[in-house]
Write an enzyme that holds these catalytic residues in place. Structure first.
Site, PDB file in Angstrom:
ATOM      1  N   HIS A 152       0.814  -1.224   0.000  1.00  0.00           N
ATOM      2  CA  HIS A 152       0.000   0.000   0.000  1.00  0.00           C
ATOM      3  C   HIS A 152       0.846   1.273   0.000  1.00  0.00           C
ATOM      4  O   HIS A 152       0.333   2.354  -0.333  1.00  0.00           O
ATOM      5  CB  HIS A 152      -0.912   0.043   1.218  1.00  0.00           C
ATOM      6  CG  HIS A 152      -2.001  -0.979   1.215  1.00  0.00           C
ATOM      7  ND1 HIS A 152      -2.844  -1.150   0.145  1.00  0.00           N
ATOM      8  CD2 HIS A 152      -2.380  -1.897   2.155  1.00  0.00           C
ATOM      9  CE1 HIS A 152      -3.702  -2.139   0.426  1.00  0.00           C
ATOM     10  NE2 HIS A 152      -3.437  -2.592   1.630  1.00  0.00           N
ATOM     11  N   ASP A 192      -2.724 -10.606  -2.162  1.00  0.00           N
ATOM     12  CA  ASP A 192      -3.282 -10.049  -0.929  1.00  0.00           C
ATOM     13  C   ASP A 192      -4.740  -9.674  -1.187  1.00  0.00           C
ATOM     14  O   ASP A 192      -5.109  -9.277  -2.295  1.00  0.00           O
ATOM     15  CB  ASP A 192      -2.486  -8.812  -0.529  1.00  0.00           C
ATOM     16  CG  ASP A 192      -2.857  -8.285   0.847  1.00  0.00           C
ATOM     17  OD1 ASP A 192      -2.095  -8.530   1.800  1.00  0.00           O
ATOM     18  OD2 ASP A 192      -3.891  -7.609   0.967  1.00  0.00           O
ATOM     19  N   HIS A 194      -6.345  -7.172  -0.333  1.00  0.00           N
ATOM     20  CA  HIS A 194      -6.490  -5.744  -0.617  1.00  0.00           C
ATOM     21  C   HIS A 194      -5.672  -5.368  -1.846  1.00  0.00           C
ATOM     22  O   HIS A 194      -4.623  -5.952  -2.111  1.00  0.00           O
ATOM     23  CB  HIS A 194      -6.029  -4.904   0.580  1.00  0.00           C
ATOM     24  CG  HIS A 194      -6.727  -5.235   1.859  1.00  0.00           C
ATOM     25  ND1 HIS A 194      -6.196  -6.094   2.799  1.00  0.00           N
ATOM     26  CD2 HIS A 194      -7.923  -4.832   2.349  1.00  0.00           C
ATOM     27  CE1 HIS A 194      -7.035  -6.206   3.813  1.00  0.00           C
ATOM     28  NE2 HIS A 194      -8.091  -5.450   3.560  1.00  0.00           N
ATOM     29  N   ASP A 285      -4.290 -12.718   3.668  1.00  0.00           N
ATOM     30  CA  ASP A 285      -5.539 -12.291   4.290  1.00  0.00           C
ATOM     31  C   ASP A 285      -6.759 -12.653   3.448  1.00  0.00           C
ATOM     32  O   ASP A 285      -7.891 -12.341   3.836  1.00  0.00           O
ATOM     33  CB  ASP A 285      -5.532 -10.795   4.605  1.00  0.00           C
ATOM     34  CG  ASP A 285      -4.916  -9.948   3.520  1.00  0.00           C
ATOM     35  OD1 ASP A 285      -4.618 -10.489   2.440  1.00  0.00           O
ATOM     36  OD2 ASP A 285      -4.717  -8.739   3.736  1.00  0.00           O
TER      37      ASP A 285
END
Length: 658
Positions: A152, A192, A194, A285
């Site tokens: 991120h 991931d 996200h 995740d």
């Protein structure tokens, strides 16, 4: 801690035909933790759990151990600004001690402490070290067990638990600093849950990097809560077509969904791209049981995804840990991946489930958008294939309540993490083909026979809006769709009544409607007030599914939120706060009486939130035009008020002070 690679190649070693796999783990990265011992999902136990699992399984002994090294500033500044580099380098110093927390509070989902700088430098440096060893041919592949994560982190901003973009720094290093190693094209796979917004932006115009991200997106409502991860974001200039996003429309995607994407998007494109090396932003995740992810990928699923990638780039693959917040899930998933790296075959398992219908839709949209760049994606998939869908189930998606995503904080309470971890063992034992089993549970048949009146005072006064929660979908003005209920039958009856409770509008914005306040009902009666409410006769099962959608986007419905015992006791209590969804805005179930001996229930905020509205801690705001229109529509269609009077009714409720 360094183990020479000839330990693997020696003539007396039982593993001398196995691949040379590097591992990096350093406990100094555990020094980065939330200040004052506050619970946080991104904590040192994440990498400890993985390392302990690999050691206890005798896997680490079969690998080449590498020393973690701090990254050089010049490599950081190839990806990040000098100002950002300086901030992270100095944030743990005494000079910043008094303002460290204040700086963190201004960033998106970030904390700092005395160990943050060292951990960030080691995390980025470890991925660089692993990538260089693989590029040189000293190792076949490697796994960097690092934290803080990185995907991120953008050029000038730490966010989403990420300080430096570890994968982007390593990729830039190989392409720009070590051209003699012959790594001219790199595939970055970000699995991931996200979207890897920081990595995407780093290589947005770079055709040497094919960036591929599969993630929950939910039309921009899932973290990082923007449009960066949509399938239309394909790169720019010379990088056009080299950025591929696969944005899930809902949670609960599992092995079948991910493998369909691998087979019908990623693998065909990788065959054309023909990378010299692969770096995986290996967040776990999306694994079953993760408290933030809400997906259902098993260790077997991860191992198959990795095995499919090992057919490319001579198996030169580096995994860099990103997210993953269920300790058992990330440990088991990491073990499965390292076993693949060592033996070039997936762990034992099976996958007979079909993808969701929404998965096929997203795959088709991605292929259509990218087909002009990649001929292998140009053809339509046969309907015989895309008609193979998983049975209908709740595809959980958040509604007006931001809960998990609000402010993009992604914090979860220790109690929530503990609760999820309590059930992960049973979840992880589910076979892939049983992916939908958890939705067909005994409580549903019990409460499906009980009818209640669901009293609505906001957008659900419009029948078309209410049906979004029952049948799924969205109405005009909504930014994102609802997932629907397991029981898709429409309400059996519709009535209108007025109640002596105050209607008010508050909060800054919602993911469902955008900027503007939304409706709340004051939990206490007030004989001076009169609120029009539409009563729908639905089942207690449907009420549970609506309660879920109104509050959170990630909860395993293995048990009801509001059960028969709660129903029997609420007439005496007056209201019940549903603890499982207490992070949501409408978790207070309010009893309004009976109609024909059936209880009348609504959902609103608790009194503590009303006090926050009164004090100004939470803002009172009029609704946006689209939201107000759907309220007026419900009142007019229900023959309660004329359009003119309905507008005045909403305006008065939205402007009346406490």
């Amino acid at each position: 801690m360094e183990v020479e690679s000839n330990k693997i190649k020696g003539s007396g070693n039982n593993y001398n035909c196995q691949r040379r796999v590097g591992l990096i783990y350093d406990e100094r990265m555990c020094s980065h933790c939330a200040p004052d011992g506050e619970p946080h999902p991104e904590n040192p136990n994440r990498i400890k759990a993985i390392w302990n699992k690999l050691q206890n399984s005798n896997i680490s002994q079969r690998c080449v151990m590498l020393n973690a090294k701090a990254v050089e500033d010049k490599l950081i500044q190839a990806v990040h600004s000098k100002n950002h580099n300086n901030l992270i380098r100095n944030i743990s110093s005494k000079v910043y001690a008094s303002r460290r927390n204040r700086i963190a509070s201004k960033l998106n989902s970030i904390y700092f402490n005395e160990g943050s700088s060292e951990a960030a430098y080691l995390a980025a440096g470890s991925v660089v070290e692993a990538a260089e060893k693989v590029a040189k041919g000293e190792l076949d592949s490697a796994f960097a067990i690092v934290r803080p994560p990185g995907h991120h982190a953008e050029e000038n901003e730490a966010m989403g638990f990420c300080l430096f973009n570890n994968v982007a720094i390593a990729t830039s290093f190989l392409l720009n600093e070590r051209p003699e190693l012959g790594i001219k094209k790199i595939l970055i796979v970000d699995w991931d849950v996200h979207h890897g917004n920081g990595t995407q932006k780093t290589f947005w115009q770079d055709p040497r990097v094919l960036f591929f991200s599969v993630h929950r997106h939910e039309f921009g409502s899932f973290y990082p809560a923007n449009d960066d991860g949509f399938y239309t974001m394909i790169g720019e200039g010379p990088g056009s077509g080299y950025n591929i996003n696969v944005p899930w429309e809902n949670g609960r995607c599992g092995d079948a969904d991910y493998l369909a994407v691998w087979d019908h998007i990623l693998v065909p494109v990788v065959e054309e791209f023909n990378p010299d090396m692969i770096i995986i932003s290996a967040g776990f995740d999306a694994a079953v049981g993760d408290p933030l992810g809400g997906c259902r990928v098993t260790p077997y699923g991860y191992s198959v995804m990795l095995k499919k990638l090992m057919d490319f780039a001579q198996g030169k693959i580096v995994l860099a840990l990103e997210g993953g917040y269920n300790l058992e899930s990330i440990a088991n998933s990491s073990l499965a991946c390292v076993e693949v790296l060592l033996e070039n075959k997936p762990i034992r398992g099976s996958s007979e489930a079909y993808p969701f219908e929404s998965t096929w839709r997203v795959i088709q949209e991605v292929r259509q958008k990218l087909g002009v760049f990649w001929p292998s994606l140009a053809d339509e998939l046969p309907t015989k294939l895309t008609n193979q869908n998983a049975p209908h189930q709740i595809l959980i998606s958040s509604s007006d309540s931001k809960s998990e995503d609000e402010g993009a904080k992604l914090f979860v309470s220790a109690d929530l993490v503990s609760a999820v971890e309590d059930v992960v063992t049973s979840l992880s034992n589910l076979k892939v083909e049983d992916q939908t089993a958890s939705t067909f549970v005994p409580w549903r048949s019990d409460v499906s026979k009980i009818d209640i009146w669901y009293a609505t005072y906001g957008s659900n006064m419009s029948r078309s809006r209410l049906l979004c929660y029952i049948e799924g979908g969205k109405v005009e003005g909504m930014k994102k769709p609802c997932s629907g209920s397991m029981d898709g039958h429409p309400p059996k009856e519709i009535l209108w009544r007025t109640f002596s409770h105050r209607l008010l509008f508050g909060r800054e914005s919602t993911h469902t409607w955008g900027p503007g306040g939304i409706a709340f009902l004051h939990p206490k009666r007030d004989n001076q007030c009169k609120t029009h409410m539409c009563l729908y006769r639905i089942t207690l099962e449907q009420f549970n599914d609506i309660l879920l959608q109104e509050n959170v986007s990630n909860y395993d419905m293995s048990s009801p939120l509001f059960d028969v015992d709660a129903l029997n006791s609420i007439s005496n209590k007056g209201s019940i706060s549903v603890e499982a969804v207490k992070e949501g805005w409408y978790h207070n179930v309010l009893y309004l009486g009976k109609e024909r001996e059936m209880p009348i229930l609504t959902m609103t905020c608790p009194l503590s939130v009303i006090e926050s509205f009164k004090s100004g801690e939470l803002p009172l705001r009029p609704p946006c035009k689209e939201y107000a229109n759907i309220l007026v529509k419900g009142l007019v269609e229900g023959n309660q008020l004329t359009e003119e009077v309905a507008k005045a009714y909403i305006e008065e409720a939205a402007t009346e002070p406490f």
